[in-house]
Design a protein around this motif. Structure first.
Motif, PDB file in Angstrom:
ATOM      1  N   VAL A 171      78.315  75.381  49.330  1.00  0.00           N
ATOM      2  CA  VAL A 171      79.071  76.165  48.356  1.00  0.00           C
ATOM      3  C   VAL A 171      80.410  75.495  48.082  1.00  0.00           C
ATOM      4  CG1 VAL A 171      80.188  78.397  47.907  1.00  0.00           C
ATOM      5  CG2 VAL A 171      77.939  78.318  48.990  1.00  0.00           C
ATOM      6  N   ARG A 172      81.037  74.928  49.123  1.00  0.00           N
ATOM      7  CA  ARG A 172      82.328  74.270  48.952  1.00  0.00           C
ATOM      8  C   ARG A 172      82.225  73.118  47.958  1.00  0.00           C
ATOM      9  NH1 ARG A 172      83.395  72.297  54.052  1.00  0.00           N
ATOM     10  NH2 ARG A 172      83.943  74.433  54.613  1.00  0.00           N
ATOM     11  N   GLN A 176      84.151  72.861  44.422  1.00  0.00           N
ATOM     12  CA  GLN A 176      84.995  71.705  44.097  1.00  0.00           C
ATOM     13  C   GLN A 176      84.601  71.114  42.750  1.00  0.00           C
ATOM     14  OE1 GLN A 176      84.300  69.229  47.488  1.00  0.00           O
ATOM     15  NE2 GLN A 176      85.814  70.240  48.772  1.00  0.00           N
ATOM     16  N   ASN A 177      83.292  70.985  42.524  1.00  0.00           N
ATOM     17  CA  ASN A 177      82.821  70.462  41.236  1.00  0.00           C
ATOM     18  C   ASN A 177      83.259  71.358  40.083  1.00  0.00           C
ATOM     19  OD1 ASN A 177      81.522  68.245  42.359  1.00  0.00           O
ATOM     20  ND2 ASN A 177      79.561  69.290  42.562  1.00  0.00           N
ATOM     21  N   GLU A 178      83.119  72.677  40.293  1.00  0.00           N
ATOM     22  CA  GLU A 178      83.496  73.619  39.253  1.00  0.00           C
ATOM     23  C   GLU A 178      85.004  73.577  38.994  1.00  0.00           C
ATOM     24  OE1 GLU A 178      81.590  75.912  37.218  1.00  0.00           O
ATOM     25  OE2 GLU A 178      80.264  74.278  37.818  1.00  0.00           O
ATOM     26  N   LEU A 180      87.021  70.981  39.445  1.00  0.00           N
ATOM     27  CA  LEU A 180      87.329  69.753  38.716  1.00  0.00           C
ATOM     28  C   LEU A 180      86.979  69.900  37.232  1.00  0.00           C
ATOM     29  CD1 LEU A 180      86.167  67.001  41.229  1.00  0.00           C
ATOM     30  CD2 LEU A 180      88.514  67.497  40.520  1.00  0.00           C
ATOM     31  N   ARG A 181      85.852  70.546  36.957  1.00  0.00           N
ATOM     32  CA  ARG A 181      85.480  70.805  35.558  1.00  0.00           C
ATOM     33  C   ARG A 181      86.523  71.693  34.892  1.00  0.00           C
ATOM     34  NH1 ARG A 181      83.763  74.952  32.966  1.00  0.00           N
ATOM     35  NH2 ARG A 181      83.499  76.167  34.879  1.00  0.00           N
ATOM     36  N   LEU A 182      86.929  72.732  35.604  1.00  0.00           N
ATOM     37  CA  LEU A 182      87.921  73.660  35.067  1.00  0.00           C
ATOM     38  C   LEU A 182      89.260  72.965  34.827  1.00  0.00           C
ATOM     39  CD1 LEU A 182      88.538  76.664  34.413  1.00  0.00           C
ATOM     40  CD2 LEU A 182      89.207  76.935  36.797  1.00  0.00           C
ATOM     41  N   GLN A 183      89.688  72.151  35.775  1.00  0.00           N
ATOM     42  CA  GLN A 183      90.957  71.442  35.654  1.00  0.00           C
ATOM     43  C   GLN A 183      90.941  70.478  34.475  1.00  0.00           C
ATOM     44  OE1 GLN A 183      93.857  71.730  36.567  1.00  0.00           O
ATOM     45  NE2 GLN A 183      94.918  69.778  36.716  1.00  0.00           N
ATOM     46  N   SER A 184      89.789  69.887  34.190  1.00  0.00           N
ATOM     47  CA  SER A 184      89.702  68.985  33.042  1.00  0.00           C
ATOM     48  C   SER A 184      89.921  69.731  31.729  1.00  0.00           C
ATOM     49  CB  SER A 184      88.337  68.287  33.024  1.00  0.00           C
ATOM     50  OG  SER A 184      87.302  69.188  32.690  1.00  0.00           O
ATOM     51  N   GLN A 185      89.691  71.054  31.748  1.00  0.00           N
ATOM     52  CA  GLN A 185      89.887  71.860  30.549  1.00  0.00           C
ATOM     53  C   GLN A 185      91.295  72.441  30.456  1.00  0.00           C
ATOM     54  OE1 GLN A 185      85.833  74.024  31.372  1.00  0.00           O
ATOM     55  NE2 GLN A 185      86.363  74.382  29.234  1.00  0.00           N
ATOM     56  N   VAL A 186      91.816  72.963  31.576  1.00  0.00           N
ATOM     57  CA  VAL A 186      93.085  73.689  31.511  1.00  0.00           C
ATOM     58  C   VAL A 186      94.288  72.826  31.855  1.00  0.00           C
ATOM     59  CG1 VAL A 186      91.964  75.887  31.985  1.00  0.00           C
ATOM     60  CG2 VAL A 186      92.865  74.552  33.901  1.00  0.00           C
ATOM     61  N   ARG A 187      94.094  71.726  32.613  1.00  0.00           N
ATOM     62  CA  ARG A 187      95.146  70.767  32.961  1.00  0.00           C
ATOM     63  C   ARG A 187      96.417  71.447  33.473  1.00  0.00           C
ATOM     64  NH1 ARG A 187      93.190  66.666  34.659  1.00  0.00           N
ATOM     65  NH2 ARG A 187      95.291  65.780  34.629  1.00  0.00           N
ATOM     66  N   THR A 194      95.107  71.201  51.987  1.00  0.00           N
ATOM     67  CA  THR A 194      93.835  71.107  52.682  1.00  0.00           C
ATOM     68  C   THR A 194      94.023  70.305  53.968  1.00  0.00           C
ATOM     69  OG1 THR A 194      91.523  70.376  52.508  1.00  0.00           O
ATOM     70  CG2 THR A 194      93.170  69.026  51.388  1.00  0.00           C
ATOM     71  N   HIS A 195      93.145  70.553  54.937  1.00  0.00           N
ATOM     72  CA  HIS A 195      93.130  69.703  56.133  1.00  0.00           C
ATOM     73  C   HIS A 195      91.961  68.732  56.082  1.00  0.00           C
ATOM     74  CE1 HIS A 195      90.206  72.859  57.159  1.00  0.00           C
ATOM     75  NE2 HIS A 195      89.630  71.917  57.874  1.00  0.00           N
ATOM     76  N   ASP A 196      91.160  68.838  55.008  1.00  0.00           N
ATOM     77  CA  ASP A 196      89.942  68.048  54.856  1.00  0.00           C
ATOM     78  C   ASP A 196      90.235  66.819  53.997  1.00  0.00           C
ATOM     79  OD1 ASP A 196      87.473  66.985  54.142  1.00  0.00           O
ATOM     80  OD2 ASP A 196      86.499  68.936  53.921  1.00  0.00           O
ATOM     81  N   LEU A 197      90.214  65.645  54.611  1.00  0.00           N
ATOM     82  CA  LEU A 197      90.524  64.416  53.881  1.00  0.00           C
ATOM     83  C   LEU A 197      89.537  64.172  52.751  1.00  0.00           C
ATOM     84  CD1 LEU A 197      92.215  61.827  53.593  1.00  0.00           C
ATOM     85  CD2 LEU A 197      90.630  60.735  55.194  1.00  0.00           C
ATOM     86  N   ASP A 198      88.255  64.431  52.983  1.00  0.00           N
ATOM     87  CA  ASP A 198      87.266  64.212  51.932  1.00  0.00           C
ATOM     88  C   ASP A 198      87.575  65.071  50.711  1.00  0.00           C
ATOM     89  OD1 ASP A 198      85.842  62.337  53.391  1.00  0.00           O
ATOM     90  OD2 ASP A 198      84.517  63.822  54.289  1.00  0.00           O
ATOM     91  N   GLU A 199      87.994  66.318  50.947  1.00  0.00           N
ATOM     92  CA  GLU A 199      88.356  67.197  49.837  1.00  0.00           C
ATOM     93  C   GLU A 199      89.602  66.678  49.125  1.00  0.00           C
ATOM     94  OE1 GLU A 199      87.960  71.734  49.542  1.00  0.00           O
ATOM     95  OE2 GLU A 199      89.976  71.460  50.388  1.00  0.00           O
TER      96      GLU A 199
END
Length: 372
Positions: A171-172, A176-178, A180-187, A194-199
């Motif tokens: 789900v995470r 994350q994908n959603e 990134l898609r949202l950020q590409s629209q609203v900027r 985060t503590h997760d380097l991959d994230e």
């Protein structure tokens, strides 16, 4: 959009949470703050909306010193998303999303219409989910509502504190994908803790790697992974940082090679040939050679491209050019993946040790793939 000038937070017991931080975040940038627990990243973020006040220094939002701004008015200009979401259990999803517009005096019908638009934007059909209550949603759905609520007043800045940490890995990744898609629209201008380097690598335009109250390196994901600024950063990003770079390096035309090409004419299948790329009449790969998916487009991450490449039998992955109507551009091979990583390898100034990270503080560590 956000500027820290020599900001320090020191508590009464003498603990210094952050020490002399100075950095800037440009409008529309997504910055990830990453580091171990207790390193000061959440304290940094909470000083932007004055949930925590700095001991020294100043924080600016869009050129305005936030110390001179009414905290309530400031917070209504900033979206805030936390790990546990914090939805009101007695309100429906639609009313939860419309909370801030209501507080700002927006008429109820207008606020609910705005909320419905945002629920649709984050992938929740308002006709299906709008009248539900938080307890009737999954964890991932509640997190989406939290993001929609944070965006409801159209704030210029979004603060996110471990927003996807409370859901399972599958789900995470989807969230994350959603996002990134949202950020590409609203900027929006985003600070994401985060503590997760991959994230952090996956989401951030730039990454701030925290030590103990200080930022050890503040740069693009590719530079942090490819040229760690200090031994601390090299240790934090790990010895597998070359593999992590696959997710931040994309396929470029310069990485491609030529391959045998066969033409498929109408409904006639061209005869199979090892490693050949079968193209239709419009020069688009058809996938008729039996080696797996037809192609990936230029701009695909090396991680995703390599996953597709390894599913085939030929060691060659057809690549298309979206800017040229999806026409065939060449093939990616394992050697091309290596060239792409070499091409994208940041070249730090000054000498580097052939044996790995240098002992001297501040000297960039060498990525093994960059050795000649």
């Amino acid at each position: 959009m956000i500027r820290f000038e020599h900001v320090t937070k020191r508590y009464a017991d003498g603990t210094t949470a952050v020490d002399d931080l100075s950095f800037e975040v440009a409008e529309g940038e997504l910055i990830t703050l990453v580091g171990p627990s207790g390193c000061g990243k959440t304290t940094t973020m909470k000083m932007v909306n004055r949930l925590i006040e700095p001991t020294e220094g100043r924080v600016f939002l869009d050129g305005e010193d936030i110390a001179t701004t009414d905290p309530v008015r400031l917070r209504r200009r900033i979206g805030y998303v936390i790990q546990q979401v914090g939805l009101f259990p007695h309100k429906t999803v639609l009313d939860n999303t419309a909370t801030v517009p209501h507080l700002l005096g927006t008429p109820r019908a207008e606020a609910r219409a705005r909320a419905a638009e945002l629920l649709d934007l984050v992938g929740l059909d308002p006709r299906k989910y709008g009248d539900r209550y938080p307890e009737q949603l999954s964890g991932g759905q509640r997190q989406r509502v939290g993001v929609a609520r944070a965006l409801a007043a159209d704030p210029p800045v979004l603060l996110m504190d471990e927003p996807f940490g409370a859901v399972d890995p599958v789900v995470r990744e989807h969230l994350q994908n959603e996002f990134l898609r949202l950020q590409s629209q609203v900027r929006k201008t985003v600070l994401l803790v985060t503590h997760d380097l991959d994230e952090a690598v996956r989401l951030g335009d730039r990454i701030a790697v925290y030590g103990h109250g200080t930022i050890e390196q503040f740069d693009t994901p590719a530079t942090v992974l490819g040229a760690p600024a200090t031994p601390y950063v090299a240790d934090f990003v790990g010895s597998d940082r070359s593999l992590k770079r696959l997710s931040v390096t994309t396929v470029d035309r310069a990485d491609l090679e030529e391959a045998p090409v066969l033409r498929a004419d109408g409904n006639t299948t061209a005869p199979a040939a090892p490693g050949a790329v079968v193209l239709d009449a419009d020069d688009r790969p058809t996938g008729r050679d039996g080696t797996g998916p037809a192609a990936v487009p230029l701009g695909t991450t090396l991680k995703d491209a390599l996953a597709v490449l390894l599913r085939g039998d030929t060691g060659r992955l057809p690549v298309t050019d979206p800017a040229d109507g999806g026409r065939y551009a060449g093939v990616l091979t394992p050697a091309g993946v290596h060239r792409a990583l070499r091409r994208a390898q940041p070249r730090p100034a000054g000498p580097t040790s052939p044996d790995g990270p240098a002992a001297a503080p501040g000297r960039p560590a060498e990525d093994p793939l960059s050795r000649r």
